[in-house]
Design a protein around this motif. Sequence first.
Motif, mmCIF file in Angstrom:
data_model
loop_
_atom_site.group_PDB
_atom_site.id
_atom_site.type_symbol
_atom_site.label_atom_id
_atom_site.label_comp_id
_atom_site.label_asym_id
_atom_site.label_seq_id
_atom_site.Cartn_x
_atom_site.Cartn_y
_atom_site.Cartn_z
ATOM 1 N N MET A 44 -11.939 -0.711 -67.562
ATOM 2 C CA MET A 44 -11.553 0.664 -66.848
ATOM 3 C C MET A 44 -12.658 1.634 -66.566
ATOM 4 S SD MET A 44 -8.322 1.610 -69.485
ATOM 5 C CE MET A 44 -7.805 2.843 -68.209
ATOM 6 N N HIS A 45 -12.682 1.852 -65.256
ATOM 7 C CA HIS A 45 -13.828 2.665 -64.762
ATOM 8 C C HIS A 45 -13.433 4.100 -64.279
ATOM 9 C CE1 HIS A 45 -16.735 -0.558 -64.243
ATOM 10 N NE2 HIS A 45 -15.813 -1.454 -64.604
ATOM 11 N N VAL A 46 -14.523 4.868 -63.991
ATOM 12 C CA VAL A 46 -14.325 6.282 -63.170
ATOM 13 C C VAL A 46 -14.079 5.727 -61.766
ATOM 14 C CG1 VAL A 46 -15.233 8.346 -62.510
ATOM 15 C CG2 VAL A 46 -15.429 7.425 -64.884
ATOM 16 N N GLU A 85 -13.350 18.700 -58.353
ATOM 17 C CA GLU A 85 -12.130 18.766 -58.395
ATOM 18 C C GLU A 85 -11.302 18.621 -59.809
ATOM 19 O OE1 GLU A 85 -13.965 17.254 -54.565
ATOM 20 O OE2 GLU A 85 -14.344 16.687 -56.794
ATOM 21 N N GLY A 86 -12.031 18.249 -60.857
ATOM 22 C CA GLY A 86 -11.424 18.037 -62.227
ATOM 23 C C GLY A 86 -11.020 16.557 -62.346
ATOM 24 N N TRP A 87 -10.195 16.417 -63.395
ATOM 25 C CA TRP A 87 -9.969 14.968 -63.482
ATOM 26 C C TRP A 87 -8.162 14.788 -63.693
ATOM 27 C CZ3 TRP A 87 -13.136 11.098 -64.824
ATOM 28 C CH2 TRP A 87 -14.506 11.409 -64.834
ATOM 29 N N ALA A 88 -7.897 13.626 -63.503
ATOM 30 C CA ALA A 88 -6.266 12.904 -63.578
ATOM 31 C C ALA A 88 -6.578 11.906 -64.678
ATOM 32 C CB ALA A 88 -5.729 12.783 -62.418
ATOM 33 N N LEU A 89 -5.862 12.206 -65.781
ATOM 34 C CA LEU A 89 -6.021 11.243 -66.871
ATOM 35 C C LEU A 89 -4.692 10.900 -67.537
ATOM 36 C CD1 LEU A 89 -9.134 12.543 -68.593
ATOM 37 C CD2 LEU A 89 -8.895 10.844 -66.957
ATOM 38 N N TYR A 90 -4.650 9.911 -68.439
ATOM 39 C CA TYR A 90 -3.477 9.495 -69.176
ATOM 40 C C TYR A 90 -3.240 10.627 -70.240
ATOM 41 C CZ TYR A 90 -3.661 4.587 -67.490
ATOM 42 O OH TYR A 90 -3.501 3.511 -66.725
ATOM 43 N N PRO A 91 -1.842 10.933 -70.382
ATOM 44 C CA PRO A 91 -1.593 12.018 -71.535
ATOM 45 C C PRO A 91 -2.299 11.789 -72.930
ATOM 46 C CG PRO A 91 0.209 10.423 -71.332
ATOM 47 C CD PRO A 91 -0.759 9.862 -70.564
ATOM 48 N N PRO A 92 -2.508 13.018 -73.253
ATOM 49 C CA PRO A 92 -3.203 12.853 -74.631
ATOM 50 C C PRO A 92 -2.387 12.310 -75.679
ATOM 51 C CG PRO A 92 -2.629 15.261 -74.005
ATOM 52 C CD PRO A 92 -2.311 14.400 -72.973
ATOM 53 N N GLY A 93 -2.848 11.877 -76.651
ATOM 54 C CA GLY A 93 -2.202 11.081 -77.782
ATOM 55 C C GLY A 93 -1.773 9.750 -77.618
ATOM 56 N N ARG A 115 -2.883 5.609 -76.671
ATOM 57 C CA ARG A 115 -3.896 4.655 -76.997
ATOM 58 C C ARG A 115 -4.898 4.739 -76.095
ATOM 59 N NH1 ARG A 115 -2.243 0.284 -80.604
ATOM 60 N NH2 ARG A 115 -0.787 0.983 -82.004
ATOM 61 N N THR A 116 -4.444 4.704 -74.561
ATOM 62 C CA THR A 116 -5.549 4.604 -73.475
ATOM 63 C C THR A 116 -6.199 5.776 -73.372
ATOM 64 O OG1 THR A 116 -4.018 3.081 -72.357
ATOM 65 C CG2 THR A 116 -5.436 4.233 -70.869
ATOM 66 N N ARG A 117 -5.598 7.077 -73.438
ATOM 67 C CA ARG A 117 -6.398 8.464 -73.400
ATOM 68 C C ARG A 117 -7.327 8.375 -74.540
ATOM 69 N NH1 ARG A 117 -5.600 13.367 -71.516
ATOM 70 N NH2 ARG A 117 -7.283 14.732 -71.950
ATOM 71 N N LEU A 118 -7.152 7.910 -75.582
ATOM 72 C CA LEU A 118 -8.157 7.786 -76.873
ATOM 73 C C LEU A 118 -9.372 7.108 -76.489
ATOM 74 C CD1 LEU A 118 -8.979 8.407 -79.591
ATOM 75 C CD2 LEU A 118 -7.702 6.376 -80.391
ATOM 76 N N LEU A 119 -9.109 5.858 -75.792
ATOM 77 C CA LEU A 119 -10.421 5.064 -75.275
ATOM 78 C C LEU A 119 -11.017 5.740 -74.223
ATOM 79 C CD1 LEU A 119 -8.251 1.655 -75.082
ATOM 80 C CD2 LEU A 119 -9.993 2.221 -76.935
ATOM 81 N N ILE A 120 -10.322 6.414 -73.244
ATOM 82 C CA ILE A 120 -10.799 7.175 -72.178
ATOM 83 C C ILE A 120 -11.837 8.266 -72.750
ATOM 84 C CG2 ILE A 120 -10.569 8.575 -70.300
ATOM 85 C CD1 ILE A 120 -8.268 6.803 -69.684
ATOM 86 N N ASP A 121 -11.222 8.913 -73.700
ATOM 87 C CA ASP A 121 -12.045 10.198 -74.296
ATOM 88 C C ASP A 121 -13.139 9.568 -74.874
ATOM 89 O OD1 ASP A 121 -10.251 11.892 -73.466
ATOM 90 O OD2 ASP A 121 -9.202 12.111 -75.224
ATOM 91 N N GLN A 122 -13.102 8.647 -75.879
ATOM 92 C CA GLN A 122 -14.238 8.043 -76.405
ATOM 93 C C GLN A 122 -15.253 7.717 -75.546
ATOM 94 O OE1 GLN A 122 -12.463 5.149 -78.977
ATOM 95 N NE2 GLN A 122 -12.253 6.468 -80.538
#
Length: 312
Positions: A169-171, A193-201, A203-210
């Motif tokens: 998973m890349h930027v 422009e900001g970011w478009a990400l998976y929803p908080p909570g 599993r994927t968002r946790l990996l991305i935030d880290q």
Amino acid sequence: MDVPPLNFRSLRYLQEVERSGSFTEAAWGLGISQPALSHSLAELARRLGVPLFRRDGRRRVLTEAGQRVAHYADKVIGQTTDLLRWLESWERGEVGSLRVGMIDTVGLYTLPAGLSRLQEELPDIDLQLVVAESAELLSMLDDYQADLAFVVGPAGARYNSMRITVERMHVYSLAHDPPAAPGHTGGYEPSSEGWALYPPGSRTRLLIDQGLAQLGVRPEVALESAHPTVLRQMAVLGYASTVLPRQVAEAGPGSPLDEGPLVALRVIEAVWRVDSDLDPRAARLLELVGSDSPDATVDQDAGPLAFSPSTP
């Protein structure tokens, strides 16, 4: 009305007498003595409370009630034979239903070939598919609403699991505004422009935030969606930077996206309940998927694998 306890063997004996027309021939065909045959049929008549045979000279022929019981025996024995054949096929995983849950990228890129081959190989399987987030899929397993699920791992010791693949998973952002050089691991500033990400909570968002935190990024999130194709489209339109599995970013219509730094390695696991054996239809699907995925391995900490020639 009370239902009398009928003996399946006696029904089979009656069926054979009707077919052969003779007690002697029926006993010979069944491999039993004639007295044993007569005793069994007399007991059947007693339980039903009706005469099954009447005398016609030296012969015994079926009464009207006996003919009706013999017709019933034909249906019962025929349906039982069909049931036993179906159960044998079910045990071999050739028929029956298979309920599979998956996250969307698995449905788009990982499973299609295996599912297609499974349906070609076993066309009588009733295949039921559900696409949802990992947490919901695990709940479906817990509630016995699914036989197998493909989720973001690790699923944990409550489940048997098999690693299917690892997604990079890349930027990603528009090509005219690259977020960073590929492979860049230093500090990184989010685009305006900001970011478009998976929803908080999730599993994927946790990996991305880290992963973003390790890159020194504090994203200003403008849009959240559980659908990676939506996130990709936001990047294609220049609305936001995003983090996606490589296969999602490189697929689909629109302008190509520039690949930025690696943010996370997302492990995709196939999981099933630890308290039950793997369904034979699910086992065959995993064999087909595993043959297409060099990353497919069994999680030894999650319990025994009920199949697979590649099990360590």
